[in-house]
Design a protein around this motif. Structure first.
Motif, PDB file in Angstrom:
ATOM      1  N   ARG A 198      -9.214  11.777  22.534  1.00  0.00           N
ATOM      2  CA  ARG A 198      -8.935  12.942  23.364  1.00  0.00           C
ATOM      3  C   ARG A 198      -9.163  12.588  24.829  1.00  0.00           C
ATOM      4  N   PRO A 199      -8.498  13.257  25.732  1.00  0.00           N
ATOM      5  CA  PRO A 199      -8.720  12.979  27.162  1.00  0.00           C
ATOM      6  C   PRO A 199     -10.086  13.504  27.594  1.00  0.00           C
ATOM      7  N   TYR A 200     -10.755  12.741  28.442  1.00  0.00           N
ATOM      8  CA  TYR A 200     -12.078  13.120  28.924  1.00  0.00           C
ATOM      9  C   TYR A 200     -11.964  13.825  30.266  1.00  0.00           C
ATOM     10  N   SER A 201     -12.951  14.649  30.559  1.00  0.00           N
ATOM     11  CA  SER A 201     -12.980  15.326  31.848  1.00  0.00           C
ATOM     12  C   SER A 201     -13.414  14.346  32.932  1.00  0.00           C
ATOM     13  N   LYS A 202     -13.272  14.749  34.188  1.00  0.00           N
ATOM     14  CA  LYS A 202     -13.617  13.865  35.297  1.00  0.00           C
ATOM     15  C   LYS A 202     -15.109  13.600  35.376  1.00  0.00           C
ATOM     16  N   ASN A 203     -15.923  14.539  34.919  1.00  0.00           N
ATOM     17  CA  ASN A 203     -17.361  14.366  35.002  1.00  0.00           C
ATOM     18  C   ASN A 203     -17.970  13.893  33.679  1.00  0.00           C
ATOM     19  N   TYR A 204     -17.200  13.174  32.878  1.00  0.00           N
ATOM     20  CA  TYR A 204     -17.686  12.621  31.620  1.00  0.00           C
ATOM     21  C   TYR A 204     -18.741  11.541  31.887  1.00  0.00           C
ATOM     22  N   ASP A 239     -20.140   5.368  33.269  1.00  0.00           N
ATOM     23  CA  ASP A 239     -18.687   5.426  33.175  1.00  0.00           C
ATOM     24  C   ASP A 239     -18.132   4.657  31.978  1.00  0.00           C
TER      25      ASP A 239
END
Length: 169
Positions: free
Chosen positions: A52-58, A138
């Protein structure tokens, strides 16, 4: 006991008709909801096959960064270990020896840098506390394992791969 407002609500119960006594409308409403959910898009993701795509603040696994010349950024100041509420980070500093200028930026470096991933709560405070921008959260997920000792990550798993600028020319 009398209510304070002196208002009464009288409930009237109407007798059920034939269809309500058969519970047929209630059954049909329930079937309608169930059938509607059959044709909706599924909320689950088949993880190993589909990511699944992760959010920017993952916040993923930690990584120790290198500078533009391939040297380690960490100067073993200990601010990341002090800011960690779970006390998951331990480090031992050492002095840089002559001839190691291409490995470390400053005179002091982290000879041992370990993060206990079982204690880490992935809060990101270590990332914010670092004055040299040496640690980031990250990376990918922390992989599952069976032994507790395999969750203590040292510099061998945390430091980025060496990137040589001179090889690109």
């Amino acid at each position: 006991m009398e209510p304070l407002s002196n208002r009464k609500k009288v409930l009237e119960q109407k007798p059920m008709n034939f269809w309500e006594r058969m519970y047929l409308p209630a059954i049909l409403k329930g079937m309608r909801v169930t059938i509607r959910h059959f044709f909706r898009k599924k909320a689950t993701v088949s993880y190993p096959e589909v990511e699944r795509p992760y959010s920017k603040n993952y916040r993923g696994m930690h990584s120790l960064k290198r500078d533009e010349e391939g040297r380690e950024r960490c100067t073993a100041c200990g601010l990341c270990a002090l800011s960690c509420p779970a006390e998951a980070i331990t480090m031992i500093s050492a002095e840089r020896k002559k001839g190691e200028e291409h490995l470390y930026r400053e005179e002091k470096y982290a000879a041992v840098y370990e993060i206990n991933m079982l204690r880490c709560i992935f809060c990101g405070l270590c990332e914010e506390a670092c004055p040299k921008e040496a640690i980031y959260l990250d990376g990918p997920h922390v992989p599952a394992d069976y032994l507790r000792k395999d969750f203590i990550y040292g510099k061998d798993k945390l430091v980025e791969e060496r990137f040589d600028i001179h090889s690109l020319r």
